[in-house]
Design an enzyme around this catalytic site. Structure first.
Site, short mmCIF file in Angstrom:
data_model
loop_
_atom_site.label_atom_id
_atom_site.label_comp_id
_atom_site.label_asym_id
_atom_site.label_seq_id
_atom_site.Cartn_x
_atom_site.Cartn_y
_atom_site.Cartn_z
N HIS A 50 0.87 -1.18 0.00
CA HIS A 50 0.00 0.00 0.00
C HIS A 50 0.91 1.23 0.00
O HIS A 50 1.71 1.41 0.92
CB HIS A 50 -0.92 0.00 1.23
CG HIS A 50 -1.92 -1.12 1.19
ND1 HIS A 50 -2.23 -1.91 2.28
CD2 HIS A 50 -2.69 -1.58 0.17
CE1 HIS A 50 -3.14 -2.81 1.93
NE2 HIS A 50 -3.44 -2.62 0.66
N GLU A 53 1.66 3.76 3.05
CA GLU A 53 2.07 3.22 4.35
C GLU A 53 3.59 3.37 4.46
O GLU A 53 4.36 2.45 4.19
CB GLU A 53 1.58 1.78 4.47
CG GLU A 53 0.05 1.77 4.45
CD GLU A 53 -0.57 0.39 4.50
OE1 GLU A 53 -1.80 0.31 4.50
OE2 GLU A 53 0.18 -0.61 4.56
N HIS A 146 3.07 -3.33 6.95
CA HIS A 146 2.02 -2.34 6.66
C HIS A 146 1.83 -1.42 7.85
O HIS A 146 2.35 -1.66 8.94
CB HIS A 146 0.68 -3.06 6.41
CG HIS A 146 0.64 -3.84 5.15
ND1 HIS A 146 -0.12 -3.48 4.07
CD2 HIS A 146 1.29 -4.98 4.78
CE1 HIS A 146 0.05 -4.35 3.09
NE2 HIS A 146 0.89 -5.28 3.50
N GLU A 209 1.17 -5.23 10.93
CA GLU A 209 0.56 -3.89 11.00
C GLU A 209 1.29 -3.15 12.12
O GLU A 209 1.18 -3.50 13.28
CB GLU A 209 -0.93 -4.00 11.33
CG GLU A 209 -1.76 -4.71 10.27
CD GLU A 209 -2.01 -3.85 9.03
OE1 GLU A 209 -1.63 -2.66 9.03
OE2 GLU A 209 -2.58 -4.38 8.06
#
Ligand SMILES: [Zn+2]
Length: 329
Positions: A50, A53, A146, A209
């Site tokens: 992404h 990010e 991420h 994450e």
């Protein structure tokens, strides 16, 4: 902005000096293979699947800078992947299509887009890396880094793809050493990069994450330092750093909220954080043909997002514990 970030955004990374002993080779734009002699394990580290990010991209650039300077000497075969470069340059999650839904061949049936082409390319270079004769077959890892869109009660967490091959105790030791707060076990196949690498190559593959997304240069990099140290230990064979935080919390995905109507609604304030615990009996989501009620056992909401396209996941309900945690016999 860091000079290396500049280089990344201007496609100038291939000019970076790298130790010849690592046999550096750019397999595609933003994809660097390093192949030391007698590598002990194979590790893929990816960021920017992404494009907005940024913190994990900066973390990966730091590792690359240390390898370039000779202060970090990997003894693992390494594939460093900067995922969606045009989206990074545009500071967007993606240009046309969420790339992390297109792996596992889904790019073939998706509408043509930059992301579909890139997902196919990343599958091909990952395959080439694991097929390389210098890449050890038995000890394969992938960390796909991420940052999340919303805040989180557990700020840093891992998403373990659904898998049928064993994930080793060493893998969970690495997550603990990286100071992750929680580990979430998926129970269904998905189109993520980490699922593809896990399934295709029987790797210890995971999506990390690591906090909230911010623009380049504005990230709180010390927050990411434990992950950086754990990755350095993984790729050099050094001992893992000792964990300072309380034990990792484990969760398992119990239900996916799949939005199949334009009239889907999510009954949650915008500020609700990931892992928020909801009362049993609460109507978390509804659309004309169904309602989703929180059960006694699966009360934690993850990735709530009513704005996804129809057909996509608008949230996950999690149960505490790790019943699908598979260990070698
Ligand atoms: Zn992401």
């Amino acid at each position: 902005m860091q000079p290396l970030t500049d280089q990344l955004l201007h496609c100038a990374l291939p000019d970076l000096p790298l130790p010849a002993a690592l046999h550096p080779r750019w397999l595609a734009e933003g994809v660097l293979q390093l192949m030391p002699e007698n590598a002990r394990r194979a590790v893929v580290v990816s960021a920017g699947i992404h494009g907005n990010e940024t913190a994990p991209i900066e973390l990966l650039l730091e590792l690359l800078a240390a390898i370039s300077a000779g202060s970090l000497r990997p003894d693992a075969a390494l594939l460093l992947v900067f995922g969606n470069l045009p989206a990074m340059r545009a500071n967007r999650r993606y240009l046309h299509h969420d790339m992390n839904r297109l792996f596992g061949g889904r790019h073939r049936t998706a509408p043509r887009s930059h992301e579909a082409t890139r997902a196919a390319e990343l599958e091909a270079v990952t395959t080439a890396f694991f097929d390389h004769p210098g890449t050890p077959a038995g000890d394969r890892w992938h960390l796909d880094m991420h940052t999340a869109i919303r805040g989180s009660l557990y700020p840093q967490f891992a998403l373990v793809p659904y898998h049928t091959h064993p994930y080793s105790p060493a893998f969970f030791d690495l997550l603990a050493a990286a100071e992750l707060d929680a580990v979430v076990q998926h129970t269904q196949a998905g189109g993520t990069f980490s699922h593809f690498v896990s399934e295709q190559f029987q790797a210890q593959s995971v999506t990390l994450e690591l906090g909230k997304a911010r623009p380049f240069g504005q990230n709180d990099l010390p927050q990411f330092a434990p992950t950086g140290r754990a990755i350095r230990a993984l790729i050099t064979g050094a001992a893992l750093p000792a964990r300072q935080k309380p034990p990792v919390r484990h969760f398992t995905v119990a239900e996916s909220l799949i939005k199949t109507s334009e009239h889907f609604t999510l009954n949650l304030p915008d500020a609700a954080e990931n892992f928020t615990c909801l009362p049993p009996g609460y109507e978390i989501a509804a659309q004309p043909d169904r309602r989703w009620i929180v059960s006694d056992t699966a009360r934690h909401i993850l990735f709530p997002n009513a704005g996804v396209a129809t057909g996509l996941r608008a949230g996950l309900l999690l149960a505490p514990g790790a019943p699908h945690l598979s260990l070698p016999e």
